[in-house]
Design a protein around this motif. Structure first.
Motif, PDB file in Angstrom:
ATOM      1  N   VAL A 104      -0.199  -1.808   7.508  1.00 44.34           N
ATOM      2  CA  VAL A 104      -1.424  -2.581   7.646  1.00 44.34           C
ATOM      3  C   VAL A 104      -2.239  -2.424   6.358  1.00 44.34           C
ATOM      4  N   GLY A 105      -2.609  -3.536   5.763  1.00 43.55           N
ATOM      5  CA  GLY A 105      -3.337  -3.503   4.498  1.00 43.55           C
ATOM      6  C   GLY A 105      -2.543  -4.032   3.329  1.00 43.55           C
TER       7      GLY A 105
ATOM      8  N   THR B  77       0.821  -1.217   0.000  1.00 42.02           N
ATOM      9  CA  THR B  77       0.000   0.000   0.000  1.00 42.02           C
ATOM     10  C   THR B  77       0.855   1.268   0.000  1.00 42.02           C
ATOM     11  N   LYS B  78       2.155   1.135   0.217  1.00 42.72           N
ATOM     12  CA  LYS B  78       3.082   2.264   0.101  1.00 42.72           C
ATOM     13  C   LYS B  78       4.136   1.950  -0.946  1.00 42.72           C
ATOM     14  N   LYS B  79       4.642   2.977  -1.560  1.00 43.67           N
ATOM     15  CA  LYS B  79       5.703   2.805  -2.551  1.00 43.67           C
ATOM     16  C   LYS B  79       6.888   2.125  -1.873  1.00 43.67           C
ATOM     17  N   THR B  80       7.271   0.966  -2.363  1.00 43.72           N
ATOM     18  CA  THR B  80       8.319   0.160  -1.759  1.00 43.72           C
ATOM     19  C   THR B  80       9.507   0.084  -2.711  1.00 43.72           C
TER      20      THR B  80
ATOM     21  N   VAL C 105      -1.404  -7.446   8.988  1.00 45.20           N
ATOM     22  CA  VAL C 105      -2.084  -6.752  10.078  1.00 45.20           C
ATOM     23  C   VAL C 105      -1.110  -6.328  11.175  1.00 45.20           C
ATOM     24  N   GLY C 106       0.124  -6.827  11.116  1.00 46.11           N
ATOM     25  CA  GLY C 106       1.137  -6.444  12.096  1.00 46.11           C
ATOM     26  C   GLY C 106       1.084  -7.265  13.362  1.00 46.11           C
ATOM     27  N   SER C 107      -0.103  -7.452  13.911  1.00 40.31           N
ATOM     28  CA  SER C 107      -0.282  -8.263  15.119  1.00 40.31           C
ATOM     29  C   SER C 107      -1.734  -8.710  15.179  1.00 40.31           C
TER      30      SER C 107
END
Length: 555
Positions: A163-164, A147-150, A187-189
């Motif tokens: 998250v997402g 969801t973010k530029k990686t 979801v991270g956790s």
């Protein structure tokens, strides 16, 4: 399906009408048929989407496409796993085993209308694929949609997971049979997978079955029936370049909106191979990450009228525009910057001037907002009025650039060419005259002198320059008060001449015709249009000047 066309304004693509079937393999959007050829089957295929194949820029209905080649790099480090944050992933220039080496990876996203879904009438459907170097052994593939530029760092990945983020795991046996397609969300956790960082959205053995009328929200397939041609640079470990051996080409699709109940703004795409089907398998090879923006804004601009300015030496244009958000994700902090063509330099190159900036605020998914504020609309919903800008160019251009503070939403711009205005330059002239006795030199003889004058008016819609008045007597001298006339303006002129003879003139007064001594005078006004129009010279009325009785010395 061949020959699909893109309609719309600058920015995001519009939704197209597809099959009423809802499955990702049967909705008529994309051919998940185990080959890359765009044939007569409804939907696009990789040969018509992949920019490595196209001779020109892609212009089909996909709202995002990505194609990326493998470099001389692979994952490294025992903690480089899907259940671990990307901030801990490592890579190096070492190679991976041949059966785990990807050569290319690709993705395409579509906005698919769903009349049966009243909550989310637009579905984000993503198709993905990859080809591998060696087809010996089973294949465990993963496809990340961040969801973010990686991007890659010197030996890692940035930024950390958000998250997402979406992971699609696809596992095939040595014989090419699909064991399962698993879609997971970062979801991270608190997730239901080992380590709690991932949560399962679906896990099913769903092989694509094109044209089956399926309702599959996720499926995958391979070229299980035999070798297939690829339309980009590809060389297998064994075999013919450009031909993917059996079980070397993989493709699949997911309906992300159906799986999530909403849609994420995907920004980057990456493909990977894994050491086993387990969620916590060690990662082997990767291709990407690659920009893959499925969210965005579009901008439109209309230049809807032109007039000449108050003086007539330039144009005033009226315009309005709009910004529309994609159906997927919010666009926050949207603003539009205006720039217009105000003139030309000495070489004829355009001169641009910065116009206003319109702050439009936050746009919900699918929202559309017009600018400037305060527009009214007719019964058909069409804007009336707008802002204006001035230019000396007929048919000037006007460009707007729309931006958003939301990460991964790219700026877009569009240029409108304003309608050229046909100027209609014209003028009028009047004249009066009188006769008097004058003494040109002292001492000298007394002679007859004709003096005349009148008014020149600009009756057109542009400015007139170089205004001149000539008399039909060759030795007349004329003075014009102002040689430049704004539209609607008038100027006086005066002149005189000494006649060389005393002609007998026919006069008519109150219906009575008589003869007498006098002169008939007529003047002609000429000018140049400031905006390039053609000015037709105009003649005045014929002014008759009598000698007896004595005239005045001024008209």
């Amino acid at each position: 399906m061949r020959g699909a066309a893109l309609l719309g304004v600058a920015g995001i693509a519009l939704a197209f009408t597809y099959s009423t079937s809802t499955g990702v393999d049967s909705n008529g959007v994309f051919e998940l048929d185990g080959n890359a050829l765009d044939d007569t089957t409804p939907g696009e295929d990789w040969s018509s989407v992949n920019p490595a194949v196209l001779a020109s820029t892609y212009s089909g209905p996909a709202i995002a496409t990505a194609f990326t080649k493998n470099g001389s790099d692979a994952f490294s480090g025992g903690q480089t796993k899907d259940i671990v944050d990307t901030s801990s992933w490592k890579w190096s220039t070492t190679s991976s085993p041949g059966k785990d080496t990807l050569t290319n990876a690709y993705a395409a996203a579509y906005n698919v209308p769903r009349a049966d879904d009243h909550v989310n009438p637009n579905h984000l459907v993503i198709y993905f694929g990859a080809d591998r170097f060696d087809n010996s052994g089973a294949a465990q593939l993963g496809f990340w949609f961040f969801t973010k530029k990686t991007t890659l760092t010197s030996n890692g990945f940035s930024p950390a997971h958000s998250v997402g983020d979406i992971l699609v795991l696809v596992n095939f046996t040595t014989g090419g049979s699909l064991t399962n397609v698993q879609v997971l969300k970062w979801v991270g956790s608190g997730g239901d997978q080992r380590g709690g960082t991932l949560n399962s959205l679906t896990n099913a053995a769903s092989a694509c079955s094109i044209g089956s009328g399926s309702v599959a929200t996720a499926c995958a397939t391979t070229n299980q029936s035999g070798p297939t041609q690829l339309y980009w640079s590809y060389t297998p470990k064994s075999g013919t370049p450009g031909i993917a051996p059996l079980n070397s080409f993989f493709e699949g699709g997911i309906d992300l909106t159906a799986l999530l109940g909403s849609s994420e703004c995907i920004a980057s795409f990456m493909a990977e191979t894994r050491s086993s089907p387990s969620v916590d398998a060690t990662l082997q090879d990767f291709v990407g990450p690659k920009d893959f923006n499925v969210c965005g804004i579009s901008v439109g601009k209309v230049c809807n009228g032109a007039t000449t300015n108050a003086t007539g030496d330039g144009y005033v244009y009226s315009y309005y525009g709009f910004v529309k958000n994609s159906p997927f994700g919010s666009a926050n902090g949207v603003s539009v910057s205006d720039r217009y063509q105000s003139g030309k330099d000495s070489n004829g190159n355009p001169i641009y001037t910065q116009g206003p900036v319109y702050a439009l605020g936050d746009l919900a998914p699918g929202a559309k907002v017009y600018f400037p504020a305060g527009l009214t609309f007719d019964q058909g919903g069409n804007p009336i009025g707008g802002d204006t800008f001035s230019s000396i160019v007929s048919g000037a251009t006007n460009t707007v650039t729309a931006t958003s503070t939301t990460p991964n939403i790219n700026s877009v711009n569009v240029t409108a060419t304003c309608p050229a205005l046909q100027v209609s330059p014209s003028l009028s002239i009047t004249k009066t005259c009188s006769v008097c006795l004058a003494q040109p030199t002292n001492p000298g003889p007394v002679v007859t002198e004709v003096t005349f004058g009148g008014t020149v008016c600009n009756t057109g819609n542009d400015e007139l320059t170089g205004v001149t008045v000539t008399d039909n007597h060759p030795n007349a001298s004329v003075t014009v008060t102002s040689t430049t006339l704004a539209k609607g303006a008038c100027t006086a002129y005066t002149g005189s001449y000494i006649p060389q003879s005393l002609p007998i003139t026919v006069y008519e007064t109150d219906g009575i015709t008589s003869l007498g001594l006098g002169f008939s005078d007529q003047t002609t006004a000429s000018a140049t249009s400031a905006l390039g129009g053609t000015v037709t010279p105009q003649q005045s009325n014929t002014a008759s000047c009598t000698i007896c009785p004595a005239g005045k010395c001024a008209p």
